[in-house]
Structure formats: C-alpha cells, structure tokens
Design a protein around this motif. Structure first.
Motif, PDB file in Angstrom:
ATOM      1  N   ALA A  30      24.025  10.367 -29.971  1.00  0.00           N
ATOM      2  CA  ALA A  30      22.861  11.244 -29.869  1.00  0.00           C
ATOM      3  C   ALA A  30      22.163  11.276 -31.227  1.00  0.00           C
ATOM      4  CB  ALA A  30      23.280  12.650 -29.451  1.00  0.00           C
ATOM      5  N   ASP A  31      21.012  11.910 -31.250  1.00  0.00           N
ATOM      6  CA  ASP A  31      20.290  12.068 -32.508  1.00  0.00           C
ATOM      7  C   ASP A  31      20.875  13.187 -33.354  1.00  0.00           C
ATOM      8  OD1 ASP A  31      18.380  10.125 -31.719  1.00  0.00           O
ATOM      9  OD2 ASP A  31      17.307  11.640 -30.556  1.00  0.00           O
ATOM     10  N   ALA A  32      21.340  14.238 -32.674  1.00  0.00           N
ATOM     11  CA  ALA A  32      21.768  15.443 -33.395  1.00  0.00           C
ATOM     12  C   ALA A  32      22.925  16.106 -32.663  1.00  0.00           C
ATOM     13  CB  ALA A  32      20.601  16.420 -33.506  1.00  0.00           C
ATOM     14  N   VAL A  33      23.620  16.991 -33.370  1.00  0.00           N
ATOM     15  CA  VAL A  33      24.667  17.787 -32.739  1.00  0.00           C
ATOM     16  C   VAL A  33      24.405  19.264 -33.006  1.00  0.00           C
ATOM     17  CG1 VAL A  33      26.447  16.004 -32.863  1.00  0.00           C
ATOM     18  CG2 VAL A  33      26.215  17.634 -34.739  1.00  0.00           C
ATOM     19  N   VAL A  34      24.741  20.078 -32.026  1.00  0.00           N
ATOM     20  CA  VAL A  34      24.778  21.528 -32.195  1.00  0.00           C
ATOM     21  C   VAL A  34      26.231  21.916 -32.369  1.00  0.00           C
ATOM     22  CG1 VAL A  34      24.481  23.749 -31.035  1.00  0.00           C
ATOM     23  CG2 VAL A  34      22.671  22.029 -30.903  1.00  0.00           C
ATOM     24  N   VAL A  35      26.556  22.542 -33.490  1.00  0.00           N
ATOM     25  CA  VAL A  35      27.931  22.944 -33.793  1.00  0.00           C
ATOM     26  C   VAL A  35      28.066  24.437 -33.493  1.00  0.00           C
ATOM     27  CG1 VAL A  35      29.700  23.140 -35.580  1.00  0.00           C
ATOM     28  CG2 VAL A  35      28.155  21.160 -35.544  1.00  0.00           C
ATOM     29  N   ALA A  36      28.754  24.741 -32.379  1.00  0.00           N
ATOM     30  CA  ALA A  36      28.901  26.132 -31.947  1.00  0.00           C
ATOM     31  C   ALA A  36      30.362  26.448 -31.639  1.00  0.00           C
ATOM     32  CB  ALA A  36      28.020  26.404 -30.726  1.00  0.00           C
ATOM     33  N   THR A  41      17.802  13.599 -28.552  1.00  0.00           N
ATOM     34  CA  THR A  41      19.052  13.719 -27.799  1.00  0.00           C
ATOM     35  C   THR A  41      20.078  14.500 -28.619  1.00  0.00           C
ATOM     36  OG1 THR A  41      19.762  11.549 -28.612  1.00  0.00           O
ATOM     37  CG2 THR A  41      18.666  11.630 -26.471  1.00  0.00           C
ATOM     38  N   ILE A  42      20.812  15.363 -27.922  1.00  0.00           N
ATOM     39  CA  ILE A  42      21.714  16.292 -28.597  1.00  0.00           C
ATOM     40  C   ILE A  42      23.083  16.298 -27.931  1.00  0.00           C
ATOM     41  CG2 ILE A  42      22.150  18.746 -29.040  1.00  0.00           C
ATOM     42  CD1 ILE A  42      19.197  19.133 -29.485  1.00  0.00           C
ATOM     43  N   ALA A  43      24.119  16.362 -28.759  1.00  0.00           N
ATOM     44  CA  ALA A  43      25.484  16.606 -28.294  1.00  0.00           C
ATOM     45  C   ALA A  43      25.833  18.046 -28.672  1.00  0.00           C
ATOM     46  CB  ALA A  43      26.457  15.635 -28.947  1.00  0.00           C
ATOM     47  N   VAL A  44      26.324  18.812 -27.713  1.00  0.00           N
ATOM     48  CA  VAL A  44      26.687  20.210 -27.959  1.00  0.00           C
ATOM     49  C   VAL A  44      28.195  20.306 -28.128  1.00  0.00           C
ATOM     50  CG1 VAL A  44      26.651  22.571 -27.077  1.00  0.00           C
ATOM     51  CG2 VAL A  44      24.705  21.042 -26.652  1.00  0.00           C
TER      52      VAL A  44
END
Length: 477
Positions: free
Chosen positions: A113-119, A39-42
């Motif tokens: 979430a398990d991970a985040v995408v930092v954009a 699971t990912i948070a963007v």
C-alpha cells in the motif's frame, strides 16, 4: 493460516490482485501513482482504526483500504468484509503484514500500500512505526506518539531517516471548529494571543470505561492519563501559540476518587457490578454503561469496544461476568490521575492553563477561552463567540459539522493525510515530526512537574532527555 503458506499464496495471487484492484495505484519504492486512490493498510481495526478507515467508504476515488492486521477474529472478519479486502491481505498481526510486505518489495519492488494507519495499543507504536517506516510507507499514527521518552526519540529518528510523510492522531487540530479558531488566531484581527484557558471534561462514565477498567487504566501498561487522553489538548494549545514555544510548566493532580478506600460502604465486599447490592444507585454501574444500552438496541460505543464483533445481550453479559469491564471501579487495578491541571508559560510571555477532569456530564466537549490584546474567543467545540473590544461586537460562529468523531476531527485528519500522501508534501499535514515531538515533550515535562513537585524548565528538560537518550543509545550500540 501459517505464515509460510500465506506468503506463497500471496506471491501467487499478487499479479491478479494488482491488475484487479490497484492497476498501478500501489506505491513503489519512490512515490505515489496519480492514477488511482491512495491505498492504505490499517494496523489495528478497533475503534480508532475504524474511525480513520471510514473515510474510504465515502470517498473510494481518493482512498482505498487494501490490507489489514487485526488479532480479534470477529472484528477482523467484519472489517475485511466491510472494506472488501482480498483474503491474502488479511493478517492477524502486524508482523505478518510486515513480512508479506517485505516479500513483495523483494520480489516485485512494490509495497502492499502507499500508507499505513497505526492504531494498535500505545506501547506498540514504536515497533510498528519503525518497521513500516523502514519499508518506505507513509504513516498516520494514532496518539500518543509513544509511551516513553526513549521511544519518542527513536520514532523521531526513524521517521526522519525514512523521509516519509508522517501524521499524528492529534485530531483536535482538524475539526472545522478548531480550524476556524486557528484561522482567527493566525489572522491577528484580535491582536496577540496572551492567555488560554482550556478544559477537557472527560465524562464520568467515559473515564470509568477507559481509564479505570480499560486499556489506559495503568501507567505501566500504557502511560499516564495526561498523555493517553490529553496530549492533543496540549498540542493544540502549542499550535495556537506558535511560533512561541513552551519554556516552563507546572502541574498538579491525583487519582482522587477511583480507589478502594472511597468505595461506598453499601457495596460491601462486592467485586463486580452484576452482584453489587448498590448497583442501581452507582453512576459507574457496568450494567448501566454496557448492558442496559445493548438491551435497548444500542450497539455502539462503549459496548462495542468490550467484545469481539457485534455486541449483544449474551456476549456483553459474559464480558461483565468475566472481564475487567464488569469489575467495581473501586476494586479495579487502575493508577492514573482522574483530575489534573497544567500551567504553561511560552517563550513570548503568554500563558495557558489546562484542566483534565473525569467528573463531568459532558464527554470530551472541550471548553476554551482565548484572550487576546483586543478581544476574546469563548467556545465549546460546537460554537464559539468572538468578541472584538475595538469594534464593540460579539459574533457567534457555528462551523459546519462534517461528521465523524471529535467534531469532525477524525475525518479532517484522515482527509488531510490522504491529500498530503497523494501530493507527496508533509507541509499539507499542517504539522511535522519536530512539532509532534515538542508537544509530547511538553506533556512529559508537565507530568514530571506533577510527580516531582517543581516547575520544569521545558528547554532544559528537552536537552536533558536528548542527552540521556543519546547516552543510552550509545551504550546499546
């Protein structure tokens, strides 16, 4: 929505959210559950955030976007709808998402979430990465890592302190094309890699869009163009020559063309393309770059990046009348290089040269020549030819295209990152924080060479940076 109200709503609905969507797949404080997708948070749902998130649409069993932070209302709504994100996990900024995560960790022992995408924008990377690394999220951070040497050292410390899996948006490493070349380099079938000649043709209107009118036009607001555009080119060169490391670098470059003093006289005192008498003959016409394609039904890049939501004739016209993307390129507030060359000597005596140039018809379709003791590779990001001097053969290779940007590199990176998070293994990413930092330091060293007019010793440069940052940190404690 006020943060306090949203927090209360989130805490009230979280058990239902867990049961309905995650059913145990949400990461806890110790690891990833094997029963569901990663699971990912963007954080930042613009072009780059969308590029990485797209993997979840085609691979729902492997990856799921469950939370987001995006300040632009239309972009936020479209992204939330596309990924069916629960309304309580839609935030207008990263701080709101971070606060909600802190509350759920405190109340039920789970991250969101398990991970985040930092954009987010480049100059925000450090604060976002530090905050979410401290909470135990695995992180995929868009390139560049950070925009200052001090921020890079701080991010390195934060990632190591947290012990998380860390991926960097050096997408060139992850395309089928690059991976095929890397495999040949590592195999040793052509002997030792002695020299590389690598060119990034940015594209004349791409440069005008991003580095004259856009978010990366001013070094103070973002960073220098070698860093913001080409740090992953320096990275892949370092990767190909590894385990040898850069020991010396020199660089030359300038802002040669996009300046007021070279503005065509026919443009007179026009400040905007829509009112310029020579707009039709100007290759950098904003009307040609943004408005004409939308008029013809094209809704994608670059027009999609200058408005909030789906571009149309009305909102693009308004953006060109009022915003930076409608300004004359010779009247814009840009200050970053439009051409630059970098030379690198590695610890084993091998050498590389890199050219970044704005004035090309090709857009980011790199040309590369790799010279070995017994052969050479010549490629253009789509195909490459391997010549074996000993066998007297030349073989054309056409790696499969997997879709997505950067020749499949965007897809390759997020797919690799998700696998690494699922397995809990940093080495599956194919790089680590030490390599990421070293290639970034090489970029900074090259820019120091350009500005100072000297050959830079990369080893001494790193020692000096770490000493100075250490002293600064010590004074701030």
């Amino acid at each position: 929505m006020p943060l306090q109200f949203k927090m209360e709503t989130l805490c009230h609905k979280l058990p239902k959210y867990l049961d309905r969507q995650l059913q145990g797949a949400m990461g806890d404080a110790t690891g990833i559950d094997d029963s569901g997708p990663v699971t990912i948070a963007v954080i930042g749902c613009g072009q780059r955030g969308q590029a990485y998130a797209a993997y979840a649409l085609s691979n729902p069993s492997k990856c799921k976007i469950v939370a987001m932070a995006e300040p632009r209302p239309n972009t936020c709504a479209l992204f939330a709808q596309m990924y069916s994100i629960d309304g309580t996990l839609v935030f207008r900024d990263w701080a709101g998402l971070h606060a909600a995560s802190a509350e759920t960790i405190k109340t039920i022992g789970h991250r969101l979430a398990d991970a985040v995408v930092v954009a987010v924008q480049d100059n925000m990377h450090l604060q976002v990465v530090e905050a979410f690394a401290e909470q135990g999220y695995h992180i995929l951070c868009e390139k560049p890592m950070a925009t200052s040497l001090e921020d890079i050292m701080k991010m390195e410390a934060a990632v190591k302190r947290a012990g998380i899996i860390f991926g960097m948006g050096h997408v060139l490493r992850y395309s089928p094309y690059s991976k095929a070349i890397t495999e040949i380099v590592r195999s040793g079938t052509l002997g030792e890699l002695i020299n590389a000649v690598h060119v990034e043709p940015i594209g004349y209107f791409h440069f005008a869009h991003s580095y004259v009118r856009g978010n990366w036009a001013q070094e103070e607001e973002s960073s220098f163009s070698l860093m913001t555009k080409s740090c992953h080119d320096i990275d892949i060169l370092c990767n190909w020559f590894s385990p040898a490391t850069p020991i010396r670098t020199s660089s030359f470059g300038s802002l040669k063309h996009f300046r007021k003093d070279v503005k065509p006289s026919a443009a007179a005192d026009a400040q905007r393309c829509l009112k310029c008498p020579c707009e039709r003959t100007c290759p950098y016409s904003a009307k040609k770059i943004y408005l004409d394609p939308v008029t013809d039904g094209e809704k994608g890049w670059p027009a999609s990046t200058i408005v909030d939501g789906i571009p149309d004739i009305e909102n693009i016209h308004e953006a060109l009348e009022k915003g930076p993307y409608g300004r004359c390129v010779y009247e814009s507030a840009n200050d970053v290089c439009d051409n630059q060359v970098v030379n690198i000597e590695f610890s084993n005596g091998s050498t590389a040269s890199f050219t970044m140039v704005a004035f090309t018809s090709l857009i980011c379709e790199r040309q590369t020549r790799l010279h070995f003791t017994y052969g050479e590779i010549v490629g253009d990001m789509s195909t490459f030819t391997v010549t074996d001097f000993r066998a007297g053969t030349s073989t054309l290779h056409t790696p499969p295209l997997e879709g997505g940007g950067h020749g499949g590199g965007d897809l390759g990176l997020i797919k690799t990152f998700v696998k690494a998070v699922k397995a809990g293994k940093q080495d599956m990413v194919g790089t680590n924080i030490d390599e990421v930092v070293k290639s970034h330091l090489t970029v900074f060293a090259a820019e120091s060479s350009r500005k100072e007019g000297r050959v830079v010793d990369c080893i001494e440069y790193e020692k000096d940076v770490r000493r100075k940052v250490g002293l600064t940190a010590g004074r701030s404690n």
